[in-house]
Design an enzyme around this catalytic site. Structure first.
Site, PDB file in Angstrom:
ATOM      1  N   SER A 121      36.498 -12.322   5.444  1.00  0.00           N
ATOM      2  CA  SER A 121      36.001 -13.440   5.200  1.00  0.00           C
ATOM      3  C   SER A 121      36.060 -14.652   5.850  1.00  0.00           C
ATOM      4  O   SER A 121      35.759 -15.617   5.707  1.00  0.00           O
ATOM      5  CB  SER A 121      36.759 -13.634   3.779  1.00  0.00           C
ATOM      6  OG  SER A 121      38.213 -13.606   4.151  1.00  0.00           O
ATOM      7  N   HIS A 142      30.043  -9.433   4.666  1.00  0.00           N
ATOM      8  CA  HIS A 142      31.167 -10.213   3.961  1.00  0.00           C
ATOM      9  C   HIS A 142      30.606 -10.282   2.201  1.00  0.00           C
ATOM     10  O   HIS A 142      29.706 -10.865   1.868  1.00  0.00           O
ATOM     11  CB  HIS A 142      31.542 -11.596   4.296  1.00  0.00           C
ATOM     12  CG  HIS A 142      32.259 -12.320   3.398  1.00  0.00           C
ATOM     13  ND1 HIS A 142      32.464 -13.820   3.121  1.00  0.00           N
ATOM     14  CD2 HIS A 142      33.456 -11.709   2.853  1.00  0.00           C
ATOM     15  CE1 HIS A 142      33.205 -14.012   2.405  1.00  0.00           C
ATOM     16  NE2 HIS A 142      33.728 -12.913   2.123  1.00  0.00           N
ATOM     17  N   GLU A 154      27.370 -12.342   2.756  1.00  0.00           N
ATOM     18  CA  GLU A 154      27.039 -12.921   3.937  1.00  0.00           C
ATOM     19  C   GLU A 154      26.790 -11.982   5.263  1.00  0.00           C
ATOM     20  O   GLU A 154      27.607 -11.024   5.131  1.00  0.00           O
ATOM     21  CB  GLU A 154      28.248 -13.896   4.416  1.00  0.00           C
ATOM     22  CG  GLU A 154      28.048 -15.241   3.360  1.00  0.00           C
ATOM     23  CD  GLU A 154      29.394 -15.979   3.862  1.00  0.00           C
ATOM     24  OE1 GLU A 154      29.184 -17.275   3.938  1.00  0.00           O
ATOM     25  OE2 GLU A 154      30.736 -15.526   4.148  1.00  0.00           O
ATOM     26  N   ASN A 192      33.225 -19.736   2.645  1.00  0.00           N
ATOM     27  CA  ASN A 192      34.559 -20.021   2.755  1.00  0.00           C
ATOM     28  C   ASN A 192      34.995 -21.094   3.638  1.00  0.00           C
ATOM     29  O   ASN A 192      36.058 -22.010   3.521  1.00  0.00           O
ATOM     30  CB  ASN A 192      35.667 -18.860   3.169  1.00  0.00           C
ATOM     31  CG  ASN A 192      35.755 -17.788   2.077  1.00  0.00           C
ATOM     32  OD1 ASN A 192      35.876 -18.245   1.065  1.00  0.00           O
ATOM     33  ND2 ASN A 192      35.799 -16.476   2.346  1.00  0.00           N
TER      34      ASN A 192
END
Length: 293
Positions: A121, A142, A154, A192
């Site tokens: 992540s 991800h 992602e 994130n």
């Protein structure tokens, strides 16, 4: 030549790993699920079965689809069990050294044309790829947690990732019924990079006494219409994972605004990691969660 992905290996049978195995098997792919112990694999298969059964009860899938998906998942107690996979996705703890060691051991048993991916992540895909014998066949995939419910994935290319690998990864994610967001290889990528600083700021708000746990979460749920408060979400993600991502951002971008809140560090040092340890910003040991501050 285009790469056809028919069999997927998943390293790690925890929440992310069993979720990826679940959606891949449901999409008609064969899956080899790897972990360090038979007990963990048994628990993961039970979790997958439970989640599939829940989908049956909600009429999202049929009972026949549940049975077929379970039949496609084979437990693998060693990395050798992944030798014939076309794609292997690593879902280990968010620690670069741990991941590098896994990739080195994995590449020794994989067929040369296999693609290797990380579900990291936050960690650099380029650096992780450099620890393998196939950086051109390495990519970041991800998934969001919980995998069966979340629509987004992602995709992150390392500097060496070739077009064939990228195209195969896109086709794989699309086959799972997920939407793709392509991110450059920067610390924490897109989701994130935005989400974790918000959570960290919520923890600073608690640390500085601006509001208590309940007030902060209610404020963001009712004031910003978030489905879950930031402290509740931190507990769900895992406070150790939140800290790891903030450390990657702080070190990778060298900006003080990403400094992990000292209260987050303290909770992690205490072993209060959130839901998985039954205590974090909430105490989950009773009938209902109770704020710890």
């Amino acid at each position: 030549m285009a790469i056809v992905i028919k069999k997927v290996g998943v390293i790690g049978s925890g929440q992310m790993g069993n979720g990826i195995a679940h959606v891949a098997a449901l999409a008609g792919l064969d899956v080899a699920l790897n972990d360090v112990s038979a007990d963990r694999l048994k628990s993961a298969l039970a979790t997958i079965n439970g989640n599939l059964s829940r989908q049956v009860s909600r009429k999202i899938i049929t009972e026949d689809a549940r049975k077929q998906a379970l039949d496609r998942i084979v437990p693998a107690e060693t990395l050798e069990g992944l030798a014939d996979c076309d794609l292997v996705i690593e879902t280990a703890v968010e620690n670069e050294e741990v991941k590098r060691k896994i990739f080195q051991d994995l590449c020794a048993v994989l067929k040369p044309e296999a693609i290797v991916a990380s579900d990291t992540s936050s960690i650099s895909i380029t650096r992780l790829a450099a620890s393998t014998d196939r950086p051109e066949r390495f990519i970041g995939i991800h998934f969001m947690n919980p995998v069966p419910l979340m629509e987004l994935v992602e995709l992150i290319r390392g500097i060496a990732t070739d077009d064939t690998t990228f195209d195969a990864a896109k086709e794989f994610v699309t086959k799972l019924g997920k939407q793709i967001a392509v991110s450059e290889d920067f610390p924490a990528f897109i989701v994130n990079r935005i989400l974790l600083p918000m959570i960290n700021e919520a923890i600073y708000t608690l640390y500085e006494g601006v509001g208590n746990v309940e007030a902060i979460d209610v404020a963001m749920k009712l004031g910003a219409h978030h489905p879950m408060g930031p402290l509740e979400l931190a507990d769900f993600i895992g406070l150790d994972t939140c800290l790891s991502i903030m450390q990657v951002l702080h070190e990778g971008l060298a900006d003080s605004k990403y400094r992990p809140c000292p209260l987050l560090v303290k909770y992690v040092e205490a072993g209060w990691l959130g839901r998985k340890t039954q205590r974090g910003f909430y105490d989950y040991r009773g009938e209902k969660p109770i704020p710890t501050r």
